[in-house]
Design a protein around this motif. Structure first.
Motif, short mmCIF file in Angstrom:
data_model
loop_
_atom_site.label_atom_id
_atom_site.label_comp_id
_atom_site.label_asym_id
_atom_site.label_seq_id
_atom_site.Cartn_x
_atom_site.Cartn_y
_atom_site.Cartn_z
N VAL A 1 35.53 107.20 54.09
CA VAL A 1 35.55 106.62 54.62
C VAL A 1 36.66 106.74 55.98
O VAL A 1 35.69 106.65 57.04
CB VAL A 1 36.44 105.07 54.29
CG1 VAL A 1 36.89 103.96 55.44
CG2 VAL A 1 35.78 104.37 53.52
N ASP B 1 35.84 96.61 45.66
CA ASP B 1 36.15 97.29 47.02
C ASP B 1 35.07 96.89 47.96
O ASP B 1 33.81 97.57 48.14
CB ASP B 1 35.82 98.58 47.01
CG ASP B 1 36.36 100.02 47.84
OD1 ASP B 1 36.23 98.93 49.31
OD2 ASP B 1 36.66 100.88 47.32
N TRP B 2 36.17 96.51 48.95
CA TRP B 2 34.33 95.98 50.06
C TRP B 2 35.15 96.63 51.36
O TRP B 2 34.54 96.85 52.19
CB TRP B 2 35.34 94.62 50.56
CG TRP B 2 34.82 93.04 49.10
CD1 TRP B 2 36.04 93.63 49.32
CD2 TRP B 2 33.78 92.92 48.89
NE1 TRP B 2 34.77 91.67 48.04
CE2 TRP B 2 34.13 91.99 47.94
CE3 TRP B 2 32.37 93.24 49.55
CZ2 TRP B 2 32.94 91.16 47.69
CZ3 TRP B 2 31.59 91.87 48.82
CH2 TRP B 2 31.32 91.06 47.82
N GLU B 3 35.89 98.17 51.21
CA GLU B 3 36.04 98.76 52.58
C GLU B 3 34.74 100.03 53.60
O GLU B 3 34.44 99.93 54.06
CB GLU B 3 37.06 99.83 51.61
CG GLU B 3 37.48 100.68 53.15
CD GLU B 3 38.37 101.12 53.36
OE1 GLU B 3 39.27 101.92 54.18
OE2 GLU B 3 39.03 102.02 52.12
N HIS B 4 33.97 100.22 52.89
CA HIS B 4 32.90 100.65 52.45
C HIS B 4 31.52 99.79 53.07
O HIS B 4 31.26 100.05 54.07
CB HIS B 4 32.20 101.60 51.23
CG HIS B 4 32.69 101.91 50.44
ND1 HIS B 4 34.56 101.98 50.03
CD2 HIS B 4 33.30 103.91 51.25
CE1 HIS B 4 35.04 103.60 49.78
NE2 HIS B 4 34.02 104.39 50.12
N HIS C 1 32.26 97.17 54.83
CA HIS C 1 32.80 96.64 56.21
C HIS C 1 32.27 97.67 56.98
O HIS C 1 32.45 97.31 58.12
CB HIS C 1 34.17 96.20 55.33
CG HIS C 1 34.82 95.91 57.20
ND1 HIS C 1 34.49 94.64 57.73
CD2 HIS C 1 35.98 96.60 58.09
CE1 HIS C 1 35.43 94.64 58.96
NE2 HIS C 1 36.01 95.99 58.78
#
Length: 797
Positions: free
Chosen positions: A519, A570-573, A575
């Motif tokens: 990220v 885990d939604w960071e990737h 997003h």
């Protein structure tokens, strides 16, 4: 023939013709034919013989003729005169043939009369004055008009000799007067008194009236004419002298004016020298120790005030023509201004000055421009101060090693913009066109000559590295983009952008090796590439992303674990992927291929296994499906800036929608306990799908669509015609790819650091890396690359 007949020949006039009569015998004289002579030997009476007609030699001698004519015969041939064409009768001095003297004389000879006298000669004889003893002798003590015209004839004509004066003794005159019949008696007039005695030839002395009127009138007329001529001569001489006097006076006045002009010019030149000495004194004052305690603003004010006084003297005492003749703009003003400004700026550094110094300079230049005579001269003075005085100082500072375009970009850019602002504000009422011309001159001297070469060297020498905050130190966009609006050199700008593109690739490679977190790597790449989006075209930006960022993105998404509980996901990737795409630095194919190849297969596989559990919770599965569908397909409240909406792109893709429709069908089958339908909807293993495969399929579909739209287009790089045949030969790579598709083996290019071997691309044939070399297939076995056949490679897979 007529000529022969006139000469006396008979017949046709040939050689056998006989002469009819003798030459010289008139035509009216008939020659009798010969007859018998009488007894006494003589011809008959009344007839004459030929011998009697032809003259004898004795007769020729007596008559003194020419043998053919008598004494009064024709002496010369008739003269023929041809009248000019178009000349009328009696016009001009042309004499007719019958009027010629020669022809008239011939006519008289033929007629036997005396030749007529020539009219011209007769007139001339009548016009001639009889010569006498008194020719050439003055009749009086003063010359008369006749004596001047006759006696002195030719004396006033140019080129003729003056005749000698004839001197006659008075005794000869007296003797000539007594000779003859007394008709030519001379009268001698005595002018000695009232009682005159006339001496006659007989010796008698009688008192009589003397005819002196004619003589006196002649003499008075002669004297009057002589004096009139002298008066005219004197008048002409006086007029000539007056003209000469006027010319001399005019020349004197002109010389006086020139003298005054030269004196005035000398005075003004002395004034110019005094001004130059004053400027030199000001330079000495600036270099002295007294000025060391003065600030930069005080020195600038001193120079501007001194220049204002100098220009007031110069422009107040010299006219416009004098300023032009003395070359104020090209010689005098630069010789005063440039040394002063050079001395002023020698102890200053433009990179350390604040903006107030430039503001003071602008106000000082404005005051100087107000002292000149016209707008054109004010523009010229402003250009001399800015271009010739200030720009070289700034240019030398930027070229020197004191200025680093990477670290001190704000200082260089600030002094350039301050200089442009000073130029625009230094002339009140300046036209926009003049300001633009001056700005172009400043840009050419400062940016093109000093800044751009240093930027090119700095870009070539730039190497990516981290700063203390673990960010790229001095990224390219921070010190290159601010100068781009002022660069007008297209060739150097193209070279600069090519170097920037290569350095961006270096930066991505450096980040890929230095940043372990995916990220963070993606965010750093986005921060590095986003500033260049508006400068480069979309194809260049998308290619940089596809080559350096998308493979790392795919690997990071593949490692993301899919959780049934949305709160634990885990939604960071996901997003970061959406943000990266919506910034406009990733192509649609790369974005959908990442979702389709790395995210959706794992999501479908997790949903299928959750439904296969006997204790599955349908509420949790419902929340799972709803959460992912909302993340993927639901449109956001705010529309993104810079690129298309990621949600809109996914909603418009049929394959993505098919995945969600399949997941909904699996949920329905699980609710209905339809195990056979659920088993038939079992998705593929996520390891069998990846970003490269999805991207390759999409590229083929796009190529097929393009071929349908343009059926005549042929991809020469993949196919070539055989010589003399209409068969199309496929490349070896296409053969291997078709063989892999027939056997259900994945074939795609390898990504990562080992994607090239000896300059040849590496492909993944299933799980085996391969490459092609001259239609030979090589694979990696053990520790070496070895050739292998397609059959053995398929068995190994």
């Amino acid at each position: 023939m007529r000529l022969l007949q006139k000469m006396g020949y008979e017949g046709s006039g040939g050689l056998g013709s006989k002469r009819r009569r003798a030459v010289g015998v008139p035509a009216n004289v008939t020659i009798p034919p010969p007859s018998a002579a009488g007894e006494d030997g003589h011809a008959e009476e009344g007839h004459r013989s030929v011998e009697s007609v032809i003259p004898t030699p004795a007769a020729l001698d007596d008559d003194k003729g020419d043998g053919f004519t008598n004494k009064r015969g024709i002496s010369r041939p008739v003269e023929v005169v041809v009248r000019p064409i178009g000349l009328g009768l009696g016009y001009g001095n042309f004499k007719e043939q019958t009027k010629l003297k020669v022809n008239r004389r011939i006519e008289a000879e033929v007629r036997g009369i005396e030749p007529p006298e020539d009219e011209d000669n007769a007139g001339t004889k009548k016009a001639k004055r009889e010569s006498s003893l008194y020719d050439g002798i003055d009749k009086s003590l003063l010359p008369s008009t006749d004596s001047l015209l006759n006696g002195g004839r030719g004396s006033w004509r140019r080129g003729e000799r003056k005749p000698k004066r004839k001197i006659v003794n008075y005794q000869d005159i007296l003797n000539r007067s007594t000779a003859g019949d007394g008709s030519n008696k001379m009268k001698i007039i005595d002018m000695r008194g009232a009682a005159n005695i006339v001496l006659r030839d007989d010796g008698d002395q009688n008192k009589a009236d003397v005819p002196i009127g004619e003589e006196l009138l002649h003499n008075v007329t002669l004297v009057l004419n002589t004096h009139e001529g002298q008066l005219r001569t004197s008048s002409y001489v006086i007029q000539s002298i007056e003209r000469k006097i006027a010319n001399v006076e005019s020349e004197c006045n002109e010389m006086e004016e020139r003298k005054n002009a030269i004196r005035n010019r000398c005075d003004k030149m002395k004034l110019a020298l005094d001004v130059a000495e004053e400027a030199e004194g000001l330079i000495d004052e600036l270099t002295s120790k007294k000025s060391s305690d003065m600030s930069s603003n005080e020195k600038l004010d001193l120079v501007m005030n001194s220049l204002q006084q100098i220009f007031t003297k110069l422009y107040g005492n010299f006219s416009r023509d004098e300023r032009t003749s003395l070359k104020f703009e090209s010689t005098l003003i630069p010789s005063i201004v440039i040394p002063l400004l050079g001395t002023l700026t020698s102890s200053l550094s433009p990179l350390k000055l604040n903006t107030t110094w430039m503001d003071r300079l602008a106000s000082g230049v404005k005051r100087l421009c107000d002292t000149v005579g016209s707008y054109d001269e004010a523009c010229a003075l402003r250009e001399i101060i800015i271009i010739n005085g200030i720009v070289p100082w700034i240019q030398s500072s930027l070229i020197s090693s004191k200025w680093d375009p990477v670290q001190n970009v704000e200082a260089g850019l600030g002094i350039y913009e301050a200089l442009v602002g000073c130029a625009n504000n230094s002339l009140q009422g300046a036209e926009r066109e003049d300001n633009e011309i001056l700005k172009e001159s400043i840009t050419g001297e400062v940016v093109q000559t000093a800044v751009l070469p240093k930027l090119l060297r700095a870009v070539s020498d730039w190497r990516p590295k981290f700063d203390n905050e673990h960010q790229i130190d001095y990224p390219l966009h921070l010190w290159i983009l601010p100068w781009l609006p002022y660069i007008n050199n297209d060739s150097m700008l193209g070279t600069l952008l090519d170097n920037v593109r290569r350095n961006l690739t270096k930066a991505f490679s450096f980040l890929g090796k230095s940043v372990s977190k995916d990220v963070e790597f993606i965010r750093l790449c986005l921060a590095t590439l986003s500033p260049w989006k508006k400068l480069f075209d979309d194809a260049t930006i998308f290619q940089l992303t596809s080559d350096s960022v998308s493979p790392r993105f795919a690997r990071s998404l593949a490692r993301v674990e899919i959780c049934i509980e949305p709160a634990e996901q885990d939604w960071e990737h996901l997003h970061v992927l959406f943000v990266y795409f919506e910034r406009g630095v990733m192509s649609v194919n790369d974005f959908i291929s990442l979702i389709e190849g790395e995210v959706l297969p794992a999501w479908a596989h997790a949903l299928y296994h959750a439904l296969q559990r006997p204790d599955h919770d349908m509420n949790a599965i419902k929340k799972f499906y709803t959460a992912w569908k909302g993340r993927m397909l639901d449109l956001p409240a705010q529309i993104c800036e810079g690129g298309p909406s990621a949600h809109h792109v996914l909603r418009s893709d049929s394959l993505v929608c098919r995945y969600f429709f399949g997941g909904l069908t699996m949920i329905q089958a699980a609710i209905e306990s339809n195990h056979s339908l659920l088993e038939s909807l079992k998705p593929l293993n996520p390891s069998a799908c990846n970003y490269r495969i999805s991207l390759m399929h999409r590229s083929k579909e796009r190529s097929a669509q393009n071929e349908k739209q343009q059926p005549s287009a042929i991809h020469v790089s993949a196919r070539r015609m055989m010589g003399g045949h209409n068969r199309v030969e496929a490349s070896f790579q296409e053969v291997v790819e078709a063989f892999a598709n027939q056997h259900g083996i994945m074939f795609h290019p390898k990504s990562g650091s080992n994607s090239m071997i000896d300059g040849k691309p590496v492909f993944m044939f299933g799980e085996h890396p391969v490459y092609f070399d001259k239609n030979v297939l090589f694979t990696f076995r053990g520790s070496n690359w070895q050739p292998i056949s397609l059959e053995h490679l398929a068995q190994a897979c």
